[in-house]
Design a protein around this motif. Structure first.
Motif, PDB file in Angstrom:
ATOM      1  N   PRO A  22      39.207 -81.180  37.861  1.00 21.49           N
ATOM      2  CA  PRO A  22      40.010 -82.394  38.071  1.00 21.49           C
ATOM      3  C   PRO A  22      40.336 -83.036  36.724  1.00 21.49           C
ATOM      4  O   PRO A  22      39.438 -83.398  35.960  1.00 21.49           O
ATOM      5  CB  PRO A  22      39.091 -83.277  38.918  1.00 21.49           C
ATOM      6  CG  PRO A  22      38.213 -82.320  39.643  1.00 21.49           C
ATOM      7  CD  PRO A  22      37.970 -81.193  38.669  1.00 21.49           C
ATOM      8  N   THR A  23      41.615 -83.155  36.426  1.00 20.00           N
ATOM      9  CA  THR A  23      42.053 -83.617  35.105  1.00 20.00           C
ATOM     10  C   THR A  23      43.215 -84.589  35.245  1.00 20.00           C
ATOM     11  O   THR A  23      44.126 -84.367  36.049  1.00 20.00           O
ATOM     12  CB  THR A  23      42.488 -82.431  34.223  1.00 20.00           C
ATOM     13  OG1 THR A  23      41.383 -81.539  34.051  1.00 20.00           O
ATOM     14  CG2 THR A  23      42.973 -82.903  32.856  1.00 20.00           C
ATOM     15  N   VAL A  24      43.179 -85.646  34.451  1.00 15.63           N
ATOM     16  CA  VAL A  24      44.271 -86.615  34.369  1.00 15.63           C
ATOM     17  C   VAL A  24      44.754 -86.658  32.928  1.00 15.63           C
ATOM     18  O   VAL A  24      43.941 -86.688  31.995  1.00 15.63           O
ATOM     19  CB  VAL A  24      43.810 -88.020  34.821  1.00 15.63           C
ATOM     20  CG1 VAL A  24      44.874 -89.068  34.511  1.00 15.63           C
ATOM     21  CG2 VAL A  24      43.492 -88.024  36.314  1.00 15.63           C
ATOM     22  N   LEU A  25      46.074 -86.640  32.741  1.00 14.52           N
ATOM     23  CA  LEU A  25      46.648 -86.749  31.401  1.00 14.52           C
ATOM     24  C   LEU A  25      46.909 -88.208  31.088  1.00 14.52           C
ATOM     25  O   LEU A  25      47.485 -88.939  31.909  1.00 14.52           O
ATOM     26  CB  LEU A  25      47.949 -85.948  31.316  1.00 14.52           C
ATOM     27  CG  LEU A  25      47.874 -84.473  31.688  1.00 14.52           C
ATOM     28  CD1 LEU A  25      49.210 -83.783  31.414  1.00 14.52           C
ATOM     29  CD2 LEU A  25      46.739 -83.769  30.954  1.00 14.52           C
ATOM     30  N   LEU A  26      46.499 -88.641  29.898  1.00 15.24           N
ATOM     31  CA  LEU A  26      46.656 -90.027  29.478  1.00 15.24           C
ATOM     32  C   LEU A  26      47.470 -90.078  28.189  1.00 15.24           C
ATOM     33  O   LEU A  26      47.082 -89.477  27.177  1.00 15.24           O
ATOM     34  CB  LEU A  26      45.291 -90.673  29.266  1.00 15.24           C
ATOM     35  CG  LEU A  26      45.268 -92.102  28.718  1.00 15.24           C
ATOM     36  CD1 LEU A  26      46.023 -93.052  29.641  1.00 15.24           C
ATOM     37  CD2 LEU A  26      43.841 -92.577  28.507  1.00 15.24           C
ATOM     38  N   ASN A  27      48.602 -90.740  28.246  1.00 18.14           N
ATOM     39  CA  ASN A  27      49.497 -90.897  27.094  1.00 18.14           C
ATOM     40  C   ASN A  27      50.120 -89.576  26.657  1.00 18.14           C
ATOM     41  O   ASN A  27      50.589 -89.438  25.536  1.00 18.14           O
ATOM     42  CB  ASN A  27      48.775 -91.555  25.917  1.00 18.14           C
ATOM     43  CG  ASN A  27      49.747 -92.263  24.986  1.00 18.14           C
ATOM     44  OD1 ASN A  27      50.717 -92.874  25.440  1.00 18.14           O
ATOM     45  ND2 ASN A  27      49.510 -92.192  23.689  1.00 18.14           N
ATOM     46  N   CYS A  28      50.102 -88.596  27.542  1.00 24.23           N
ATOM     47  CA  CYS A  28      50.757 -87.323  27.275  1.00 24.23           C
ATOM     48  C   CYS A  28      51.188 -86.723  28.607  1.00 24.23           C
ATOM     49  O   CYS A  28      50.844 -87.244  29.669  1.00 24.23           O
ATOM     50  CB  CYS A  28      49.840 -86.351  26.516  1.00 24.23           C
ATOM     51  SG  CYS A  28      48.273 -85.983  27.342  1.00 24.23           S
ATOM     52  N   HIS A  29      51.938 -85.640  28.566  1.00 31.42           N
ATOM     53  CA  HIS A  29      52.441 -85.023  29.786  1.00 31.42           C
ATOM     54  C   HIS A  29      52.648 -83.538  29.527  1.00 31.42           C
ATOM     55  O   HIS A  29      52.782 -83.101  28.386  1.00 31.42           O
ATOM     56  CB  HIS A  29      53.762 -85.678  30.218  1.00 31.42           C
ATOM     57  CG  HIS A  29      54.789 -85.713  29.129  1.00 31.42           C
ATOM     58  ND1 HIS A  29      55.677 -84.685  28.895  1.00 31.42           N
ATOM     59  CD2 HIS A  29      55.050 -86.651  28.167  1.00 31.42           C
ATOM     60  CE1 HIS A  29      56.445 -84.991  27.866  1.00 31.42           C
ATOM     61  NE2 HIS A  29      56.088 -86.181  27.393  1.00 31.42           N
ATOM     62  N   ASP A  30      52.645 -82.748  30.598  1.00 36.04           N
ATOM     63  CA  ASP A  30      52.934 -81.323  30.448  1.00 36.04           C
ATOM     64  C   ASP A  30      54.172 -80.981  31.270  1.00 36.04           C
ATOM     65  O   ASP A  30      54.520 -81.664  32.222  1.00 36.04           O
ATOM     66  CB  ASP A  30      51.740 -80.462  30.861  1.00 36.04           C
ATOM     67  CG  ASP A  30      51.536 -80.439  32.364  1.00 36.04           C
ATOM     68  OD1 ASP A  30      51.752 -81.481  33.013  1.00 36.04           O
ATOM     69  OD2 ASP A  30      51.155 -79.379  32.884  1.00 36.04           O
ATOM     70  N   ASP A  31      54.852 -79.926  30.873  1.00 37.78           N
ATOM     71  CA  ASP A  31      56.119 -79.580  31.512  1.00 37.78           C
ATOM     72  C   ASP A  31      55.951 -79.137  32.959  1.00 37.78           C
ATOM     73  O   ASP A  31      56.868 -79.286  33.767  1.00 37.78           O
ATOM     74  CB  ASP A  31      56.820 -78.467  30.710  1.00 37.78           C
ATOM     75  CG  ASP A  31      57.277 -78.938  29.339  1.00 37.78           C
ATOM     76  OD1 ASP A  31      57.486 -80.157  29.183  1.00 37.78           O
ATOM     77  OD2 ASP A  31      57.423 -78.095  28.435  1.00 37.78           O
ATOM     78  N   SER A  32      54.779 -78.628  33.296  1.00 33.24           N
ATOM     79  CA  SER A  32      54.590 -78.092  34.645  1.00 33.24           C
ATOM     80  C   SER A  32      54.463 -79.178  35.692  1.00 33.24           C
ATOM     81  O   SER A  32      54.713 -78.942  36.871  1.00 33.24           O
ATOM     82  CB  SER A  32      53.337 -77.211  34.678  1.00 33.24           C
ATOM     83  OG  SER A  32      52.159 -78.003  34.572  1.00 33.24           O
ATOM     84  N   GLY A  33      54.079 -80.397  35.272  1.00 33.09           N
ATOM     85  CA  GLY A  33      53.843 -81.452  36.243  1.00 33.09           C
ATOM     86  C   GLY A  33      52.626 -81.175  37.105  1.00 33.09           C
ATOM     87  O   GLY A  33      52.484 -81.731  38.197  1.00 33.09           O
ATOM     88  N   ARG A  34      51.711 -80.344  36.617  1.00 31.58           N
ATOM     89  CA  ARG A  34      50.548 -79.921  37.395  1.00 31.58           C
ATOM     90  C   ARG A  34      49.505 -81.026  37.517  1.00 31.58           C
ATOM     91  O   ARG A  34      48.745 -81.073  38.482  1.00 31.58           O
ATOM     92  CB  ARG A  34      49.934 -78.684  36.715  1.00 31.58           C
ATOM     93  CG  ARG A  34      48.677 -78.134  37.360  1.00 31.58           C
ATOM     94  CD  ARG A  34      48.072 -77.030  36.505  1.00 31.58           C
ATOM     95  NE  ARG A  34      46.881 -76.454  37.119  1.00 31.58           N
ATOM     96  CZ  ARG A  34      46.887 -75.348  37.864  1.00 31.58           C
ATOM     97  NH1 ARG A  34      48.025 -74.719  38.080  1.00 31.58           N
ATOM     98  NH2 ARG A  34      45.770 -74.899  38.380  1.00 31.58           N
ATOM     99  N   PHE A  35      49.458 -81.916  36.513  1.00 30.60           N
ATOM    100  CA  PHE A  35      48.386 -82.902  36.451  1.00 30.60           C
ATOM    101  C   PHE A  35      48.921 -84.320  36.655  1.00 30.60           C
ATOM    102  O   PHE A  35      50.005 -84.662  36.166  1.00 30.60           O
ATOM    103  CB  PHE A  35      47.694 -82.841  35.088  1.00 30.60           C
ATOM    104  CG  PHE A  35      47.121 -81.494  34.764  1.00 30.60           C
ATOM    105  CD1 PHE A  35      45.853 -81.136  35.188  1.00 30.60           C
ATOM    106  CD2 PHE A  35      47.865 -80.573  34.025  1.00 30.60           C
ATOM    107  CE1 PHE A  35      45.331 -79.888  34.883  1.00 30.60           C
ATOM    108  CE2 PHE A  35      47.343 -79.331  33.714  1.00 30.60           C
ATOM    109  CZ  PHE A  35      46.076 -78.979  34.150  1.00 30.60           C
ATOM    110  N   PRO A  36      48.165 -85.179  37.344  1.00 27.34           N
ATOM    111  CA  PRO A  36      48.539 -86.599  37.397  1.00 27.34           C
ATOM    112  C   PRO A  36      48.548 -87.172  35.984  1.00 27.34           C
ATOM    113  O   PRO A  36      47.695 -86.825  35.158  1.00 27.34           O
ATOM    114  CB  PRO A  36      47.453 -87.227  38.270  1.00 27.34           C
ATOM    115  CG  PRO A  36      46.371 -86.228  38.393  1.00 27.34           C
ATOM    116  CD  PRO A  36      46.930 -84.887  38.083  1.00 27.34           C
TER     117      PRO A  36
END
Length: 399
Positions: free
Chosen positions: A200-214
């Motif tokens: 379980p992972t949340v991205l904070l102040n960043c983003h990935d192209d896949s949109g896999r993570f909240p």
């Protein structure tokens, strides 16, 4: 590991009743604080939503970190009684509910059928020492974690792939790991390590192209729009904009917000009024000198961060221009120094503390198995943008 303990040596002050029993807890005032300094006033218009620590910081005229230290009674913080009292008064006035951990860690979260209860949140960040912002996000995450019976373990990787891999391996080997917050010092696209794809992972102040993570990011377009709209609302129609390094997402989005606010007000966009800076004092100084040298100089300047706004103040003073009598000025970030300029700087809050809290709340939902079917089905996950509110001080005047 970072954890937080409640200091027993405290007095209780009732929070004004707002009709919502969830908000009617008590604030703990440090015993050493003179109670005569704490003078709650009835708010003119109570907020329709639950007040946040950012609201308290705005009302008290201090930073989010100062509010956190004052409300959590951090004994090592060198805060005066007057500052502590000002924060506590603002919190009481707003009806802010100080988060208090209830029950033990073992009681707070369910146990897996095959193992111990999960109460450890890993926090990975690429850097914290070169900017004041990521530390405030850590504060927010720590407080939210503790409120929910968890502790936060912070790893600073400095973008070193080997250190990052070692940190993730250590976290994954921990039987009490609930999940991971993966964060960056500035907003950018990130390539999330494959080792986190099954955690379980949340991205904070960043983003990935896949949109896999909240994902949690600041609402930079809205912040740029609100800053520009505030100047427009004060009667300014020719507004200069001194941006940061143009390749950075924050700079791109704040410029986008500036342009949208102009378009919304039917004001033309003039490229001559835009200058690229470098987030530093000198960039604000040089940009302001260039803007004021135009045949039609601006009556107001929006700087994309507070350090450049301080450079703008210096340039205007050198040119014999008074702020806000001759030129209005607004910054961005609400850094501590913005309270101590002459005059105090009107600015936008970069909501690092609230972002850290929101990341933990999302992670807790992930750890509880909420929306896990969407990940399995390959659906894009939620992108949450946290608003950047305006802090009005003394550098904007109506024309």
């Amino acid at each position: 590991m970072i954890d937080l303990a409640t200091t027993p040596d405290a007095r209780a002050v009732s929070v004004p009743h707002d009709g919502n029993s969830a908000n009617n807890s008590q604030l703990q005032i440090p015993a050493e604080t003179d109670p005569t300094l704490v003078t709650p006033r009835k708010p003119a218009s109570p907020p329709s939503r639950r007040p946040t620590m950012t609201d308290v910081a705005k009302a008290a005229g201090v930073s989010q970190s100062t509010v956190s230290m004052a409300l959590n009674n951090v004994s090592s913080a060198r805060l005066s009684d007057a500052t502590r009292a000002k924060v506590l008064s603002a919190a009481v006035e707003l009806g802010y509910r100080l988060p208090r951990r209830e029950g033990s860690v073992d009681e707070a979260l369910p146990a897996d059928a095959a193992g111990p209860r999960r109460n450890l949140i890993g926090y990975l960040v690429d850097e914290i020492s070169t900017s004041p912002h990521p530390v405030v996000s850590v504060d927010g995450a720590r407080d939210a974690a503790w409120e929910h019976g968890c502790v936060l373990s912070v790893f600073v990787t400095r973008s070193n792939a080997d250190q990052e891999a070692a940190a993730i391996a250590a976290l994954r080997a921990h039987p009490q790991l609930l999940g991971v917050i993966y964060s960056t010092i500035f907003t950018r696209a990130a390539q999330v390590p494959a080792a986190l794809h099954e955690v379980p992972t949340v991205l904070l102040n960043c983003h990935d192209d896949s949109g896999r993570f909240p994902t949690i990011v600041p609402g930079e377009v809205g912040g740029g729009h609100a800053a520009t709209d505030h100047l427009i609302g004060a009667g300014h129609t020719r507004i200069g904009f001194i941006n940061g390094e143009p390749w950075m997402e924050a700079a791109k989005d704040r410029l986008k917000g500036y342009r949208r606010a102009l378009a919304t007000a039917d004001l033309p966009f003039d490229p001559a009024l835009v200058r690229d800076g470098d987030w530093m004092n000198s960039g604000g100084f040089d940009g302001t000198m260039a803007l004021m040298a135009l045949a039609r100089p601006p009556s107001a300047i929006f700087c994309a961060n507070d350090l450049m706004a301080i450079g703008a103040l210096e340039a205007l003073a050198q040119l014999g221009k008074k702020v806000p009598e001759d030129v209005s000025l607004i910054g961005y970030d609400d850094q501590e120094i913005s309270r101590h300029t002459h005059p105090p700087l009107t600015t936008m809050v970069l909501p690092n503390y609230e972002m850290g809290r929101a990341a933990v709340e999302l992670l807790l939902a992930e750890g509880a198995g909420v929306e896990t079917t969407s990940r399995a089905a390959g659906h894009r996950r939620a992108l949450t943008k946290i608003d950047c509110p305006l802090v009005e001080r003394e550098t904007v005047r109506r024309r």
